[in-house]
Design a protein around this motif. Structure first.
Motif, mmCIF file in Angstrom:
data_model
loop_
_atom_site.group_PDB
_atom_site.id
_atom_site.type_symbol
_atom_site.label_atom_id
_atom_site.label_comp_id
_atom_site.label_asym_id
_atom_site.label_seq_id
_atom_site.Cartn_x
_atom_site.Cartn_y
_atom_site.Cartn_z
ATOM 1 N N SER A 1 -15.820 23.524 -3.302
ATOM 2 C CA SER A 1 -16.416 22.042 -2.883
ATOM 3 C C SER A 1 -17.279 22.573 -3.912
ATOM 4 O O SER A 1 -17.850 22.025 -3.618
ATOM 5 C CB SER A 1 -16.839 23.113 -1.182
ATOM 6 O OG SER A 1 -15.683 23.266 -0.210
ATOM 7 N N ALA A 2 -17.915 23.930 -3.999
ATOM 8 C CA ALA A 2 -18.833 23.652 -5.310
ATOM 9 C C ALA A 2 -18.365 23.295 -6.614
ATOM 10 O O ALA A 2 -19.297 22.734 -7.142
ATOM 11 C CB ALA A 2 -19.275 25.960 -5.526
ATOM 12 N N LEU A 3 -17.109 23.002 -6.955
ATOM 13 C CA LEU A 3 -16.874 21.977 -8.196
ATOM 14 C C LEU A 3 -16.818 21.031 -7.587
ATOM 15 O O LEU A 3 -17.566 20.105 -8.776
ATOM 16 C CB LEU A 3 -15.177 22.697 -8.446
ATOM 17 C CG LEU A 3 -15.095 24.126 -9.252
ATOM 18 C CD1 LEU A 3 -13.704 24.491 -9.507
ATOM 19 C CD2 LEU A 3 -16.261 24.053 -10.426
ATOM 20 N N ALA A 4 -16.629 20.553 -6.548
ATOM 21 C CA ALA A 4 -16.834 19.158 -6.451
ATOM 22 C C ALA A 4 -17.737 18.588 -6.092
ATOM 23 O O ALA A 4 -18.022 17.375 -6.765
ATOM 24 C CB ALA A 4 -16.152 19.177 -4.662
ATOM 25 N N VAL B 1 -7.780 32.313 0.654
ATOM 26 C CA VAL B 1 -8.133 31.251 1.434
ATOM 27 C C VAL B 1 -9.614 30.542 1.634
ATOM 28 O O VAL B 1 -9.839 29.411 0.982
ATOM 29 C CB VAL B 1 -6.734 30.501 2.585
ATOM 30 C CG1 VAL B 1 -6.903 28.936 2.627
ATOM 31 C CG2 VAL B 1 -5.855 30.781 1.921
ATOM 32 N N ASP B 2 -9.777 31.333 2.147
ATOM 33 C CA ASP B 2 -11.656 30.769 2.714
ATOM 34 C C ASP B 2 -11.883 30.950 1.428
ATOM 35 O O ASP B 2 -13.382 29.805 1.383
ATOM 36 C CB ASP B 2 -12.139 31.333 3.566
ATOM 37 C CG ASP B 2 -12.026 30.942 5.027
ATOM 38 O OD1 ASP B 2 -11.619 29.846 4.869
ATOM 39 O OD2 ASP B 2 -11.654 31.538 5.353
ATOM 40 N N GLU B 3 -12.245 32.090 0.207
ATOM 41 C CA GLU B 3 -13.077 32.196 -0.712
ATOM 42 C C GLU B 3 -12.526 30.717 -1.880
ATOM 43 O O GLU B 3 -13.354 30.936 -2.930
ATOM 44 C CB GLU B 3 -12.244 33.292 -1.844
ATOM 45 C CG GLU B 3 -13.131 34.824 -0.712
ATOM 46 C CD GLU B 3 -14.889 34.881 -1.058
ATOM 47 O OE1 GLU B 3 -15.298 34.444 -1.618
ATOM 48 O OE2 GLU B 3 -15.536 35.131 0.482
ATOM 49 N N VAL B 4 -11.124 30.562 -1.397
ATOM 50 C CA VAL B 4 -10.695 29.343 -2.878
ATOM 51 C C VAL B 4 -11.400 27.731 -2.412
ATOM 52 O O VAL B 4 -12.329 27.394 -2.772
ATOM 53 C CB VAL B 4 -9.384 28.970 -2.559
ATOM 54 C CG1 VAL B 4 -8.754 28.100 -3.635
ATOM 55 C CG2 VAL B 4 -8.890 30.444 -3.283
ATOM 56 N N SER C 1 -16.528 30.451 -14.809
ATOM 57 C CA SER C 1 -16.645 31.110 -13.513
ATOM 58 C C SER C 1 -16.088 31.320 -12.332
ATOM 59 O O SER C 1 -15.100 32.187 -11.961
ATOM 60 C CB SER C 1 -18.015 31.712 -13.000
ATOM 61 O OG SER C 1 -18.189 32.669 -12.185
ATOM 62 N N ALA C 2 -15.948 30.129 -12.157
ATOM 63 C CA ALA C 2 -15.092 29.334 -10.930
ATOM 64 C C ALA C 2 -13.391 29.017 -10.815
ATOM 65 O O ALA C 2 -12.947 29.702 -9.626
ATOM 66 C CB ALA C 2 -16.055 28.005 -10.343
ATOM 67 N N MET C 3 -12.996 28.644 -12.271
ATOM 68 C CA MET C 3 -12.001 29.377 -12.256
ATOM 69 C C MET C 3 -11.156 30.484 -12.217
ATOM 70 O O MET C 3 -10.417 31.020 -12.170
ATOM 71 C CB MET C 3 -11.253 28.657 -14.203
ATOM 72 C CG MET C 3 -11.561 27.499 -13.697
ATOM 73 S SD MET C 3 -10.662 26.473 -13.170
ATOM 74 C CE MET C 3 -11.137 25.199 -12.799
ATOM 75 N N TRP C 4 -12.009 31.424 -13.255
ATOM 76 C CA TRP C 4 -11.452 33.261 -12.325
ATOM 77 C C TRP C 4 -11.673 33.531 -11.656
ATOM 78 O O TRP C 4 -10.677 34.353 -10.713
ATOM 79 C CB TRP C 4 -12.613 33.868 -13.439
ATOM 80 C CG TRP C 4 -12.016 33.509 -15.213
ATOM 81 C CD1 TRP C 4 -12.648 33.177 -16.776
ATOM 82 C CD2 TRP C 4 -10.625 34.034 -15.831
ATOM 83 N NE1 TRP C 4 -12.089 33.134 -17.304
ATOM 84 C CE2 TRP C 4 -10.798 33.991 -17.086
ATOM 85 C CE3 TRP C 4 -9.575 35.178 -15.458
ATOM 86 C CZ2 TRP C 4 -9.970 34.199 -17.705
ATOM 87 C CZ3 TRP C 4 -8.358 35.325 -15.643
ATOM 88 C CH2 TRP C 4 -9.040 35.169 -17.765
ATOM 89 N N SER C 5 -12.594 32.614 -10.321
ATOM 90 C CA SER C 5 -12.396 32.859 -9.108
ATOM 91 C C SER C 5 -11.330 32.476 -8.238
ATOM 92 O O SER C 5 -11.127 33.028 -7.968
ATOM 93 C CB SER C 5 -13.808 32.930 -9.024
ATOM 94 O OG SER C 5 -14.397 32.893 -7.217
ATOM 95 N N MET C 6 -11.166 31.404 -8.642
ATOM 96 C CA MET C 6 -9.905 31.103 -8.083
ATOM 97 C C MET C 6 -8.582 31.902 -8.751
ATOM 98 O O MET C 6 -7.233 31.887 -7.390
ATOM 99 C CB MET C 6 -9.875 29.653 -8.259
ATOM 100 C CG MET C 6 -10.867 28.824 -7.380
ATOM 101 S SD MET C 6 -10.253 26.791 -7.196
ATOM 102 C CE MET C 6 -10.811 26.745 -8.741
ATOM 103 N N VAL C 7 -8.809 31.970 -10.203
ATOM 104 C CA VAL C 7 -7.508 32.659 -10.410
ATOM 105 C C VAL C 7 -7.050 33.749 -9.511
ATOM 106 O O VAL C 7 -6.266 34.410 -9.308
ATOM 107 C CB VAL C 7 -7.881 33.315 -12.244
ATOM 108 C CG1 VAL C 7 -7.133 33.835 -12.349
ATOM 109 C CG2 VAL C 7 -7.219 31.638 -12.614
ATOM 110 N N ALA C 8 -8.405 34.658 -9.755
ATOM 111 C CA ALA C 8 -7.996 36.216 -8.297
ATOM 112 C C ALA C 8 -8.338 35.970 -7.622
ATOM 113 O O ALA C 8 -7.260 37.112 -6.674
ATOM 114 C CB ALA C 8 -9.371 36.439 -9.459
ATOM 115 N N ASN C 9 -8.401 35.039 -6.679
ATOM 116 C CA ASN C 9 -7.860 34.619 -5.511
ATOM 117 C C ASN C 9 -6.892 34.341 -5.269
ATOM 118 O O ASN C 9 -5.875 34.975 -4.022
ATOM 119 C CB ASN C 9 -8.656 33.849 -4.367
ATOM 120 C CG ASN C 9 -10.704 34.540 -4.514
ATOM 121 O OD1 ASN C 9 -10.713 35.428 -4.013
ATOM 122 N ND2 ASN C 9 -11.473 33.255 -4.793
#
Length: 148
Positions: free
Chosen positions: A79-82, A71-74, A37-45
């Motif tokens: 940060s959540a991934l880290a 960029v803030d969304e990314v 889900s995090a990866m797809w979010s970053m792809v979208a942004n």
């Protein structure tokens, strides 16, 4: 003679590729749902950021504001991934996350300047391709991402 040279070169390339593949760290488990889900979010942004900044040499104030939001969304996602121990165990993500976070921070800092600079955000927008080797997203991919 020419066919022998081609054959030798082909064998050498295959051997080199096999050695590189033998050294790649194994992926011990499929990524969990939160990571996907995090990866797809970053792809979208990052795709939206690429599209936004790719169309104008000098983005408008509204486009800069939207770039900052993306960029803030990314940043939130990274940060959540880290903070997630599972992402640290991923063979590529665990090693690449600090560099990617630095790229996000550089993009945020450049967009906050007066006048805003967009080159770091443009680099961020295509940085996922470094790990994933994706040339471009198809129209179907953009539609699928927009539907999420």
């Amino acid at each position: 003679m020419r066919s022998i040279t081609c054959c030798v070169v082909s064998i050498a390339v295959c051997c080199c590729c096999q050695k590189a593949a033998d050294k790649a760290p194994p992926l011990t488990a499929m990524p969990n749902a939160a990571l996907k889900s995090a990866m797809w979010s970053m792809v979208a942004n990052t795709s939206a950021l690429s599209e936004l900044l790719g169309k104008a040499a000098a983005p408008s104030a509204a486009e800069i504001a939207e770039a900052r939001r993306l960029v803030d969304e990314v940043k939130k996602t990274v940060s959540a991934l880290a903070a997630d121990p599972a992402s640290q165990q991923h063979p590529i993500l665990g090693a690449g996350l600090p560099k990617f976070l630095a790229e996000v921070e550089a993009a945020r800092a450049e967009l906050a300047r007066e006048p805003p600079q967009v080159e770091a955000a443009r680099r961020l927008a295509v940085s996922c391709r470094g790990c994933h080797g994706v040339a471009t997203l198809s129209a179907a991919d953009h539609q699928r991402l927009a539907a999420r």
